[in-house]
Design a protein around this motif. Structure first.
Motif, mmCIF file in Angstrom:
data_model
loop_
_atom_site.group_PDB
_atom_site.id
_atom_site.type_symbol
_atom_site.label_atom_id
_atom_site.label_comp_id
_atom_site.label_asym_id
_atom_site.label_seq_id
_atom_site.Cartn_x
_atom_site.Cartn_y
_atom_site.Cartn_z
ATOM 1 N N ASN A 95 23.850 46.226 28.870
ATOM 2 C CA ASN A 95 23.155 47.510 29.016
ATOM 3 C C ASN A 95 22.825 47.882 30.457
ATOM 4 O O ASN A 95 22.920 49.049 30.831
ATOM 5 C CB ASN A 95 21.849 47.478 28.200
ATOM 6 C CG ASN A 95 22.106 47.167 26.746
ATOM 7 O OD1 ASN A 95 22.854 47.872 26.075
ATOM 8 N ND2 ASN A 95 21.504 46.096 26.252
ATOM 9 N N THR A 96 22.427 46.901 31.262
ATOM 10 C CA THR A 96 22.032 47.203 32.640
ATOM 11 C C THR A 96 22.608 46.179 33.610
ATOM 12 O O THR A 96 21.876 45.345 34.166
ATOM 13 C CB THR A 96 20.487 47.228 32.776
ATOM 14 O OG1 THR A 96 19.965 45.978 32.316
ATOM 15 C CG2 THR A 96 19.884 48.366 31.986
ATOM 16 N N PRO A 97 23.922 46.210 33.823
ATOM 17 C CA PRO A 97 24.506 45.293 34.799
ATOM 18 C C PRO A 97 24.037 45.674 36.211
ATOM 19 O O PRO A 97 23.635 46.811 36.447
ATOM 20 C CB PRO A 97 26.018 45.537 34.635
ATOM 21 C CG PRO A 97 26.119 46.935 34.123
ATOM 22 C CD PRO A 97 24.915 47.124 33.246
ATOM 23 N N PRO A 98 24.075 44.722 37.156
ATOM 24 C CA PRO A 98 23.632 45.027 38.519
ATOM 25 C C PRO A 98 24.514 46.061 39.214
ATOM 26 O O PRO A 98 24.082 46.712 40.167
ATOM 27 C CB PRO A 98 23.703 43.677 39.231
ATOM 28 C CG PRO A 98 24.656 42.871 38.417
ATOM 29 C CD PRO A 98 24.475 43.331 37.008
ATOM 30 N N PHE A 99 25.746 46.212 38.728
ATOM 31 C CA PHE A 99 26.628 47.265 39.226
ATOM 32 C C PHE A 99 27.374 47.849 38.041
ATOM 33 O O PHE A 99 27.842 47.105 37.185
ATOM 34 C CB PHE A 99 27.611 46.738 40.276
ATOM 35 C CG PHE A 99 28.285 47.825 41.056
ATOM 36 C CD1 PHE A 99 27.611 48.463 42.096
ATOM 37 C CD2 PHE A 99 29.563 48.233 40.749
ATOM 38 C CE1 PHE A 99 28.214 49.489 42.807
ATOM 39 C CE2 PHE A 99 30.173 49.264 41.452
ATOM 40 C CZ PHE A 99 29.495 49.890 42.489
ATOM 41 N N ILE A 100 27.468 49.157 37.993
ATOM 42 C CA ILE A 100 28.084 49.840 36.852
ATOM 43 C C ILE A 100 29.495 49.296 36.596
ATOM 44 O O ILE A 100 30.288 49.141 37.514
ATOM 45 C CB ILE A 100 28.106 51.372 37.091
ATOM 46 C CG1 ILE A 100 28.566 52.101 35.845
ATOM 47 C CG2 ILE A 100 28.956 51.736 38.290
ATOM 48 C CD1 ILE A 100 28.376 53.614 35.912
ATOM 49 N N GLY A 101 29.763 48.944 35.349
ATOM 50 C CA GLY A 101 31.078 48.418 34.993
ATOM 51 C C GLY A 101 31.127 46.906 34.888
ATOM 52 O O GLY A 101 32.128 46.343 34.480
ATOM 53 N N GLY A 102 30.021 46.225 35.287
ATOM 54 C CA GLY A 102 30.004 44.774 35.165
ATOM 55 C C GLY A 102 30.148 44.060 36.496
ATOM 56 O O GLY A 102 29.697 44.552 37.526
ATOM 57 N N CYS A 103 30.793 42.908 36.483
ATOM 58 C CA CYS A 103 30.905 42.060 37.662
ATOM 59 C C CYS A 103 32.121 42.444 38.503
ATOM 60 O O CYS A 103 33.263 42.285 38.054
ATOM 61 C CB CYS A 103 31.018 40.588 37.234
ATOM 62 S SG CYS A 103 31.269 39.457 38.609
ATOM 63 N N PRO A 104 31.925 42.934 39.732
ATOM 64 C CA PRO A 104 33.061 43.328 40.586
ATOM 65 C C PRO A 104 34.000 42.163 40.870
ATOM 66 O O PRO A 104 35.224 42.348 40.923
ATOM 67 C CB PRO A 104 32.392 43.825 41.874
ATOM 68 C CG PRO A 104 30.994 44.160 41.492
ATOM 69 C CD PRO A 104 30.635 43.208 40.379
ATOM 70 N N LEU A 105 33.436 40.982 41.056
ATOM 71 C CA LEU A 105 34.264 39.809 41.324
ATOM 72 C C LEU A 105 35.198 39.544 40.154
ATOM 73 O O LEU A 105 36.414 39.400 40.327
ATOM 74 C CB LEU A 105 33.369 38.586 41.577
ATOM 75 C CG LEU A 105 34.049 37.217 41.598
ATOM 76 C CD1 LEU A 105 35.070 37.152 42.712
ATOM 77 C CD2 LEU A 105 33.011 36.110 41.749
ATOM 78 N N GLN A 106 34.639 39.503 38.951
ATOM 79 C CA GLN A 106 35.440 39.221 37.765
ATOM 80 C C GLN A 106 36.467 40.321 37.501
ATOM 81 O O GLN A 106 37.639 40.043 37.235
ATOM 82 C CB GLN A 106 34.525 39.064 36.551
ATOM 83 C CG GLN A 106 35.237 38.674 35.290
ATOM 84 C CD GLN A 106 34.257 38.384 34.162
ATOM 85 O OE1 GLN A 106 34.259 39.082 33.166
ATOM 86 N NE2 GLN A 106 33.424 37.363 34.322
ATOM 87 N N ASN A 107 36.024 41.563 37.561
ATOM 88 C CA ASN A 107 36.926 42.681 37.282
ATOM 89 C C ASN A 107 38.087 42.723 38.269
ATOM 90 O O ASN A 107 39.239 42.929 37.889
ATOM 91 C CB ASN A 107 36.162 44.007 37.321
ATOM 92 C CG ASN A 107 35.158 44.130 36.188
ATOM 93 O OD1 ASN A 107 35.214 43.382 35.213
ATOM 94 N ND2 ASN A 107 34.234 45.058 36.306
ATOM 95 N N THR A 108 37.781 42.519 39.532
ATOM 96 C CA THR A 108 38.818 42.575 40.566
ATOM 97 C C THR A 108 39.754 41.384 40.464
ATOM 98 O O THR A 108 40.971 41.530 40.579
ATOM 99 C CB THR A 108 38.175 42.626 41.969
ATOM 100 O OG1 THR A 108 37.300 43.755 42.036
ATOM 101 C CG2 THR A 108 39.233 42.756 43.051
ATOM 102 N N ALA A 109 39.191 40.193 40.244
ATOM 103 C CA ALA A 109 40.018 38.991 40.139
ATOM 104 C C ALA A 109 40.978 39.083 38.962
ATOM 105 O O ALA A 109 42.153 38.722 39.065
ATOM 106 C CB ALA A 109 39.132 37.762 39.992
ATOM 107 N N THR A 110 40.483 39.563 37.840
ATOM 108 C CA THR A 110 41.313 39.661 36.632
ATOM 109 C C THR A 110 42.448 40.655 36.817
ATOM 110 O O THR A 110 43.601 40.376 36.468
ATOM 111 C CB THR A 110 40.455 40.085 35.425
ATOM 112 O OG1 THR A 110 39.404 39.148 35.249
ATOM 113 C CG2 THR A 110 41.295 40.148 34.159
ATOM 114 N N GLU A 111 42.134 41.805 37.390
ATOM 115 C CA GLU A 111 43.146 42.849 37.520
ATOM 116 C C GLU A 111 44.149 42.562 38.618
ATOM 117 O O GLU A 111 45.338 42.840 38.485
ATOM 118 C CB GLU A 111 42.482 44.202 37.795
ATOM 119 C CG GLU A 111 43.517 45.319 37.882
ATOM 120 C CD GLU A 111 42.929 46.665 38.296
ATOM 121 O OE1 GLU A 111 43.554 47.682 37.976
ATOM 122 O OE2 GLU A 111 41.872 46.681 38.938
ATOM 123 N N SER A 112 43.699 41.996 39.732
ATOM 124 C CA SER A 112 44.556 41.897 40.914
ATOM 125 C C SER A 112 45.260 40.557 41.055
ATOM 126 O O SER A 112 45.979 40.334 42.026
ATOM 127 C CB SER A 112 43.722 42.145 42.177
ATOM 128 O OG SER A 112 42.780 41.100 42.349
#
Length: 199
Positions: A95-112
């Motif tokens: 509901n309230t992640p520290p940055f909208i969309g979740g964890c930037p590290l995880q999201n970026t690592a997974t996609e890139s």
């Protein structure tokens, strides 16, 4: 700050939110234009390419999260509390992640991972920075006698970050914070039973 600098920062901020929600590949220049309300020429006045925006956007998102980590850590007096502070930042990740969309590290690592070497490098540096923050806390805990001398900072930091990122992933996927809550409880128990000296 000059108007041009403010505009540039605004583009970075809105792009960071966009990329962290939709991913780099899933976000077009038109999406950036729509998110910022700035025309194509205005975007290219500040950036040479979408790649350039993406790298700056990752830095922005990572800095926001690291700031939240630092704030949470500063509130704790014990080394164990400081390690658990990383989890508290993502305690309500659904509901309230520290940055909208979740964890930037995880999201970026997974996609890139196999598609964007420059972004992967950013995520890899982000991972090492977080591990280094954790290891400094662990070394301090050993120095003060809170943690046993045979605790390996590298192993414990890797375990902590793996539990944190796993909790984020499973909680977001299921739409429930229960995985994060379970991982927090498990890590807290681990610290109490295995790492803390008995006084």
């Amino acid at each position: 700050m000059k108007k041009g600098d403010r505009t540039r920062e605004y583009i970075i901020m809105k792009s960071a939110e966009l990329f962290n929600q939709r991913g780099y590949a899933g976000s077009s220049l038109n999406d950036i234009i729509a998110a910022t309300g700035i025309k194509k020429g205005g975007i290219y006045r500040h950036f040479g390419s979408k790649d350039e925006i993406a790298l700056e956007a990752y830095n922005y998102a990572a800095n926001v999260v690291n700031g939240r980590f630092s704030e949470a850590i500063d509130k704790e007096e014990s080394a164990a509390g400081r390690l658990l502070a990383f989890f508290h930042v993502y305690e309500d990740v659904v509901n309230t992640p520290p940055f909208i969309g979740g964890c930037p590290l995880q999201n970026t690592a997974t996609e890139s991972d196999d598609t964007h070497p420059s972004l992967r490098d950013k995520a890899q540096r982000g991972m090492h920075n977080t591990l280094d923050m954790m290891k400094r806390i662990i070394y301090e805990g050993i120095r003060t006698g809170e943690f046993k001398e045979d605790v390996d900072p590298d192993t414990l930091a890797s375990f902590a970050l793996s539990l944190l990122e796993g909790g984020i992933l499973l909680s977001k996927l299921e739409g429930s914070n229960r995985h994060m809550q379970m991982n927090m409880a498990s890590f807290s128990s681990f610290l109490q039973q295995c790492c803390l000296k008995v006084h």
